[in-house]
Write an enzyme that holds these catalytic residues in place. Structure first.
Site, PDB file in Angstrom:
ATOM      1  N   LYS A  97       0.769  -1.335  -0.089  1.00  0.00           N
ATOM      2  CA  LYS A  97       0.176   0.002   0.062  1.00  0.00           C
ATOM      3  C   LYS A  97       0.838   1.305   0.084  1.00  0.00           C
ATOM      4  O   LYS A  97       0.382   2.263   0.493  1.00  0.00           O
ATOM      5  CB  LYS A  97      -0.952   0.023   1.105  1.00  0.00           C
ATOM      6  CG  LYS A  97      -1.832  -0.935   1.217  1.00  0.00           C
ATOM      7  CD  LYS A  97      -2.675  -1.569  -0.086  1.00  0.00           C
ATOM      8  CE  LYS A  97      -3.578  -0.163  -0.382  1.00  0.00           C
ATOM      9  NZ  LYS A  97      -4.111  -0.507  -1.857  1.00  0.00           N
TER      10      LYS A  97
ATOM     11  N   HIS B  36       7.402  -7.036  -3.475  1.00  0.00           N
ATOM     12  CA  HIS B  36       7.276  -6.323  -2.149  1.00  0.00           C
ATOM     13  C   HIS B  36       8.029  -6.785  -0.979  1.00  0.00           C
ATOM     14  O   HIS B  36       8.282  -6.556   0.185  1.00  0.00           O
ATOM     15  CB  HIS B  36       6.036  -6.824  -1.476  1.00  0.00           C
ATOM     16  CG  HIS B  36       4.570  -6.015  -1.895  1.00  0.00           C
ATOM     17  ND1 HIS B  36       4.684  -4.590  -2.183  1.00  0.00           N
ATOM     18  CD2 HIS B  36       3.521  -6.368  -2.388  1.00  0.00           C
ATOM     19  CE1 HIS B  36       3.569  -4.255  -2.490  1.00  0.00           C
ATOM     20  NE2 HIS B  36       2.901  -5.211  -2.521  1.00  0.00           N
TER      21      HIS B  36
ATOM     22  N   SER C 268      -4.287   2.371   5.248  1.00  0.00           N
ATOM     23  CA  SER C 268      -4.446   1.955   3.800  1.00  0.00           C
ATOM     24  C   SER C 268      -4.607   0.357   3.703  1.00  0.00           C
ATOM     25  O   SER C 268      -5.342  -0.433   3.101  1.00  0.00           O
ATOM     26  CB  SER C 268      -3.579   2.273   2.912  1.00  0.00           C
ATOM     27  OG  SER C 268      -3.831   2.046   1.521  1.00  0.00           O
TER      28      SER C 268
ATOM     29  N   TYR D  74       5.647   8.480  -1.569  1.00  0.00           N
ATOM     30  CA  TYR D  74       4.362   8.601  -2.004  1.00  0.00           C
ATOM     31  C   TYR D  74       3.788   9.903  -1.907  1.00  0.00           C
ATOM     32  O   TYR D  74       3.162  10.545  -2.774  1.00  0.00           O
ATOM     33  CB  TYR D  74       3.487   7.558  -1.307  1.00  0.00           C
ATOM     34  CG  TYR D  74       1.975   7.466  -1.420  1.00  0.00           C
ATOM     35  CD1 TYR D  74       1.438   6.312  -2.223  1.00  0.00           C
ATOM     36  CD2 TYR D  74       1.319   8.318  -0.657  1.00  0.00           C
ATOM     37  CE1 TYR D  74      -0.015   6.435  -2.575  1.00  0.00           C
ATOM     38  CE2 TYR D  74      -0.107   8.577  -0.976  1.00  0.00           C
ATOM     39  CZ  TYR D  74      -0.721   7.352  -1.876  1.00  0.00           C
ATOM     40  OH  TYR D  74      -1.981   7.404  -2.335  1.00  0.00           O
TER      41      TYR D  74
ATOM     42  N   GLY E 184      -6.387   8.075  -1.617  1.00  0.00           N
ATOM     43  CA  GLY E 184      -5.269   8.483  -2.303  1.00  0.00           C
ATOM     44  C   GLY E 184      -4.804   9.733  -1.783  1.00  0.00           C
ATOM     45  O   GLY E 184      -4.148  10.649  -2.356  1.00  0.00           O
TER      46      GLY E 184
END
Length: 282
Positions: free
Chosen positions: A41, A99, A131, A189, A247
């Site tokens: 995530k 991952h 998330s 992010y 988001g």
């Protein structure tokens, strides 16, 4: 919780097999592969879409993002075979995603040689925890693995590193040691959220892709949260329809109690002070 097993100090669930994890250290990375590394995530599908759209626009690949399995170490229901097996048949240059924590990843990535490029995307631990929790709540019914883990229990498990794919900080710091290696580009992010066009330009430059401004702008537009949410909703892939939630950066404030937030802040300082790695939380 989903049935988990431990493998070399890291927890995994039923979508991972010991056989797949065993072959990972010797997995062959091709010279022109683009490797994407994320914790869960942290914008996995977002970065895959950006890289794929840039490479398609530059004529480097005909493969669509929907055909790129996320996690070479996983067997996803929609794909039927382990990701690493599927990737064997994909033409070069491939977009490879993992991952895995640093110590379990292919040695050709962690001891880099050749010309492959690796992009690592990281996200702040509070938004990541929320998330991941919300995604699992939506995902479980579709996989037939119903579990109603209370938020208070989950948030503590995440803090203790007792979650699938292991401790957030072990993952982040494991990969962070590669930050000075020219094979690697590190992105946050939060920065991508704040300035998507800047992030796309950075990725384009890192991958040595030449595109005019109009084409680049169209890639940026097609990779906004609204555009991708719509694309994934129409993808026909049941898991992809669940990927996008809000988001946003800072949505953790709607879930964390004051004491939970303080506990996460203490862990953040304990693990990251002096490492040079920092995150924005809003």
């Amino acid at each position: 919780m989903d049935q988990m097993f431990e493998y070399k100090g890291t927890l995994f669930n039923h979508m991972f097999t010991k056989d797949s994890l065993d072959v990972m250290p010797d997995y062959v990375i091709r010279d022109d592969d683009v490797v994407i590394v994320t914790y869960v995530k942290a914008g996995t599908n977002w970065i895959i879409e950006i890289v794929n759209k840039l490479m398609r626009a530059a004529g480097k690949t005909d493969v669509h993002a929907k055909d790129i399995p996320w996690c070479i170490e996983v067997t996803l229901p929609a794909f039927g075979k382990p990701g690493h097996v599927i990737m064997e048949d994909q033409p070069s240059p491939r977009i490879i995603h993992t991952h895995l924590p640093w110590h379990l990843a292919p040695k050709m990535i962690t001891s880099p040689k050749g010309k492959f490029k690796a992009i690592v995307v990281m996200r702040n631990p509070k938004d990541t925890a929320v998330s991941w929790y919300q995604f699992n709540r939506k995902l479980d019914p579709s996989l037939g693995t119903q579990r109603d883990t209370p938020w208070d229990e989950y948030v503590q498990r995440f803090l203790d590193g007792k979650v699938i794919l292991g401790d957030f900080y072990d993952h982040a710091l494991g990969w962070w040691q590669m930050r000075d290696d020219p094979h690697f580009l590190f992105l946050k992010y939060e920065d991508m959220n704040k300035d998507l066009s800047g992030a796309v330009r950075k990725i384009k430059q890192f991958l040595d892709i030449s595109l005019d401004d109009v084409t680049t702008a169209s890639v940026v537009e097609s990779c906004t949260f609204a555009s991708l949410t719509s694309t994934w909703a129409d993808s026909g892939n049941p898991i992809k329809t669940l990927i996008a939630r809000k988001g946003k950066v800072g949505d953790w404030k709607n879930s964390f109690s004051e004491s939970q937030s303080k506990a996460y802040d203490a862990k953040y300082r304990e693990r990251l002070d002096g490492t040079g790695l920092q995150f924005d939380f809003e």
